[in-house]
Design an enzyme around this catalytic site. Structure first.
Site, PDB file in Angstrom:
ATOM      1  N   HIS A  18      36.833  37.429  44.648  1.00 56.93           N
ATOM      2  CA  HIS A  18      37.784  36.466  45.908  1.00 56.93           C
ATOM      3  C   HIS A  18      37.902  35.131  46.060  1.00 56.93           C
ATOM      4  O   HIS A  18      38.551  34.941  45.436  1.00 56.93           O
ATOM      5  CB  HIS A  18      37.832  37.506  46.368  1.00 56.93           C
ATOM      6  CG  HIS A  18      38.203  39.431  46.656  1.00 56.93           C
ATOM      7  ND1 HIS A  18      36.995  39.882  47.111  1.00 56.93           N
ATOM      8  CD2 HIS A  18      39.284  39.818  45.649  1.00 56.93           C
ATOM      9  CE1 HIS A  18      37.745  41.598  46.250  1.00 56.93           C
ATOM     10  NE2 HIS A  18      38.339  41.239  45.701  1.00 56.93           N
ATOM     11  N   LYS A  42      42.054  55.400  49.455  1.00 59.36           N
ATOM     12  CA  LYS A  42      41.225  54.903  48.726  1.00 59.36           C
ATOM     13  C   LYS A  42      39.603  55.052  49.899  1.00 59.36           C
ATOM     14  O   LYS A  42      39.841  54.923  51.330  1.00 59.36           O
ATOM     15  CB  LYS A  42      41.288  53.647  48.921  1.00 59.36           C
ATOM     16  CG  LYS A  42      41.551  52.789  47.386  1.00 59.36           C
ATOM     17  CD  LYS A  42      40.804  51.917  46.439  1.00 59.36           C
ATOM     18  CE  LYS A  42      41.432  50.891  45.679  1.00 59.36           C
ATOM     19  NZ  LYS A  42      41.671  49.179  45.753  1.00 59.36           N
ATOM     20  N   ARG A  91      41.172  39.549  35.563  1.00 57.70           N
ATOM     21  CA  ARG A  91      39.607  39.777  35.565  1.00 57.70           C
ATOM     22  C   ARG A  91      39.627  39.489  34.167  1.00 57.70           C
ATOM     23  O   ARG A  91      39.129  39.189  33.304  1.00 57.70           O
ATOM     24  CB  ARG A  91      38.881  41.203  36.426  1.00 57.70           C
ATOM     25  CG  ARG A  91      38.601  40.347  37.974  1.00 57.70           C
ATOM     26  CD  ARG A  91      37.690  41.699  38.040  1.00 57.70           C
ATOM     27  NE  ARG A  91      39.074  42.664  38.987  1.00 57.70           N
ATOM     28  CZ  ARG A  91      38.965  43.525  39.943  1.00 57.70           C
ATOM     29  NH1 ARG A  91      37.428  43.783  40.244  1.00 57.70           N
ATOM     30  NH2 ARG A  91      39.974  43.827  40.070  1.00 57.70           N
TER      31      ARG A  91
HETATM   32  P1  ADP Z   1      38.798  45.293  44.028  1.00 58.23           P
HETATM   33  O1  ADP Z   1      38.227  46.215  45.191  1.00 58.23           O
HETATM   34  O2  ADP Z   1      38.717  44.991  42.517  1.00 58.23           O
HETATM   35  O3  ADP Z   1      37.513  44.255  43.556  1.00 58.23           O
HETATM   36  P2  ADP Z   1      40.925  44.469  44.879  1.00 58.23           P
HETATM   37  O4  ADP Z   1      42.078  45.298  45.672  1.00 58.23           O
HETATM   38  O5  ADP Z   1      40.023  43.898  46.427  1.00 58.23           O
HETATM   39  O6  ADP Z   1      40.273  44.622  43.802  1.00 58.23           O
HETATM   40  O7  ADP Z   1      41.515  43.111  44.640  1.00 58.23           O
HETATM   41  C1  ADP Z   1      42.575  41.981  45.258  1.00 58.23           C
HETATM   42  C2  ADP Z   1      43.021  41.384  43.992  1.00 58.23           C
HETATM   43  O8  ADP Z   1      41.617  40.465  43.597  1.00 58.23           O
HETATM   44  C3  ADP Z   1      43.450  41.491  42.893  1.00 58.23           C
HETATM   45  O9  ADP Z   1      44.718  40.289  42.548  1.00 58.23           O
HETATM   46  C4  ADP Z   1      42.376  41.859  42.200  1.00 58.23           C
HETATM   47  O10 ADP Z   1      42.919  41.598  40.510  1.00 58.23           O
HETATM   48  C5  ADP Z   1      41.790  40.488  42.873  1.00 58.23           C
HETATM   49  N1  ADP Z   1      40.082  40.108  41.992  1.00 58.23           N
HETATM   50  C6  ADP Z   1      39.347  41.428  42.239  1.00 58.23           C
HETATM   51  N2  ADP Z   1      37.976  40.594  41.752  1.00 58.23           N
HETATM   52  C7  ADP Z   1      38.229  39.910  41.027  1.00 58.23           C
HETATM   53  C8  ADP Z   1      37.526  38.938  40.219  1.00 58.23           C
HETATM   54  N3  ADP Z   1      36.215  39.219  40.357  1.00 58.23           N
HETATM   55  N4  ADP Z   1      37.932  37.606  40.136  1.00 58.23           N
HETATM   56  C9  ADP Z   1      39.228  37.457  40.042  1.00 58.23           C
HETATM   57  N5  ADP Z   1      40.369  38.059  40.455  1.00 58.23           N
HETATM   58  C10 ADP Z   1      39.410  39.440  40.922  1.00 58.23           C
END
Ligand code: ADP
Length: 174
Positions: A18, A42, A91
């Protein structure tokens, strides 16, 4: 005109994946609002307030990044902020299907708002908040996966949960 972009997600908790997206987006747009989504469905490790606090700590070095939260439709939140760009991280192919659906639905709701996808840094392509929590619960190190403040917060939360379980077990035995 300043371009404001919103980066929505659960961030339970924020990971290095993130943070990589936030840092790159902060160079591409004038203002970034990282928006924590309240999703009652969730099962969360951290409250919305705690997730926002961790996000504030790990983005403190980025002056054009702020942290917010919303419940309900992202498009309503976009209107509230007068923001026109949604940022999403991608991802893998597995993210594509649901993100594609969501982006098209949002465009149907408001065609003036654009969703922009940023490719993950290949170092973090496997990384998700749920995997981080699972590894930590199983006793693995998450130091390479999340900022140090987050690793400490996860550790503290797991210790507390363990304490509560022991307390309940002792209570149960009388
Ligand atoms: P998660 O719980 O799967 O980590 P989130 O809902 O917190 O996902 O993710 C928020 C946003 O960040 C989404 O657009 C998700 O695709 C993106 N994201 C999550 N992890 C990564 C990563 N490792 N690299 C790039 N983008 C990411």
């Amino acid at each position: 005109m300043l371009i404001k972009a919103v980066y929505p997600g659960s961030f339970d908790p924020v990971t290095n994946g993130h943070l990589d997206i936030i840092e790159r987006a902060s160079r591409a747009f004038d203002l970034i609002v990282v928006a924590v989504v309240r999703n009652p469905a969730k099962d969360a490790m951290f409250s919305i307030e705690e997730r926002m606090q961790l996000l504030r700590q790990v983005t403190a070095h980025l002056p054009n990044v702020s942290v917010g939260h919303f419940e309900g439709l992202l498009m309503d939140y976009m209107h509230l902020l007068s923001a026109k760009i949604v940022i999403k991280g991608l991802r893998a192919i597995s993210d594509f299907e649901s993100e594609f659906q969501m982006a098209l639905m949002n465009r149907t709701l408001d065609s003036s708002i654009e969703t922009m996808f940023m490719m993950t840094n290949s170092r973090y392509s496997y990384l998700s908040s749920s995997l981080v929590k699972e590894v930590a619960r199983l006793g693995g190190s998450i130091d390479e996966l999340v900022p140090v403040d987050v690793a400490e917060a996860v550790e503290a939360r797991l210790l507390r949960a363990k304490g509560e379980t022991l307390f309940l077990a002792a209570d149960h035995q009388g």
